[in-house]
Scaffold this motif. Structure first.
Motif, PDB file in Angstrom:
ATOM      1  N   GLY A  33       6.534 -60.011  -2.973  1.00  0.00           N
ATOM      2  CA  GLY A  33       7.145 -58.689  -2.855  1.00  0.00           C
ATOM      3  C   GLY A  33       6.835 -57.782  -4.021  1.00  0.00           C
ATOM      4  N   GLY A  61       9.486 -50.927  -3.479  1.00  0.00           N
ATOM      5  CA  GLY A  61       9.588 -51.563  -2.174  1.00  0.00           C
ATOM      6  C   GLY A  61       9.279 -50.617  -1.029  1.00  0.00           C
ATOM      7  N   ARG A  62       9.455 -51.106   0.152  1.00  0.00           N
ATOM      8  CA  ARG A  62       9.163 -50.376   1.387  1.00  0.00           C
ATOM      9  C   ARG A  62       9.929 -49.064   1.496  1.00  0.00           C
ATOM     10  N   SER A  69      14.925 -54.753  -3.001  1.00  0.00           N
ATOM     11  CA  SER A  69      14.114 -55.897  -2.593  1.00  0.00           C
ATOM     12  C   SER A  69      15.017 -57.121  -2.607  1.00  0.00           C
ATOM     13  N   TYR A  71      15.711 -61.147  -2.651  1.00  0.00           N
ATOM     14  CA  TYR A  71      15.158 -62.409  -3.156  1.00  0.00           C
ATOM     15  C   TYR A  71      16.202 -63.509  -3.003  1.00  0.00           C
ATOM     16  N   TRP A  83      10.783 -63.650  -2.397  1.00  0.00           N
ATOM     17  CA  TRP A  83      11.037 -62.389  -1.704  1.00  0.00           C
ATOM     18  C   TRP A  83      11.103 -62.648  -0.210  1.00  0.00           C
ATOM     19  N   ASP A  86      12.743 -56.128   2.259  1.00  0.00           N
ATOM     20  CA  ASP A  86      13.294 -54.963   1.583  1.00  0.00           C
ATOM     21  C   ASP A  86      14.395 -54.377   2.447  1.00  0.00           C
TER      22      ASP A  86
END
Length: 88
Positions: A33, A61-62, A69, A71, A83, A86
């Motif tokens: 990620g 992130g996205r 994000s 995890y 990851w 997101d």
């Protein structure tokens, strides 16, 4: 050197000028990620049980600014969090 290579070995959320790990702290490595390679300080985590997934704020992130994000601890690997996506 790209941004992710620059961040490798640095502590997530630490001051930019002093982002290296400290010997008196405990860390896990973030794997995959947008935060891949960063270290997460888990010293004295009393607000959540050890090994519980975490949502870490990041612009990488996205979802960009304001996104997180996600995890979670790697099964059998207490020193790494993997990851898994997101979130906005």
């Amino acid at each position: 050197m790209d941004e992710r290579e620059f961040m490798r070995g640095r502590v997530y959320g630490a001051d930019h000028e002093d982002a290296g790990p400290r010997p008196d702290r405990s860390y896990v490595q973030l794997v995959g990620g947008p935060l891949d390679g960063l270290l997460l300080d888990i010293t004295g985590r009393t607000t959540r049980p050890p090994g519980e997934p975490v949502a870490l704020g990041t612009e990488l992130g996205r979802y960009g600014p304001g996104g997180r994000s996600l995890y979670a601890p790697r099964p059998g690997g207490a020193d790494r969090y993997d990851w898994y996506g997101d979130a906005p």
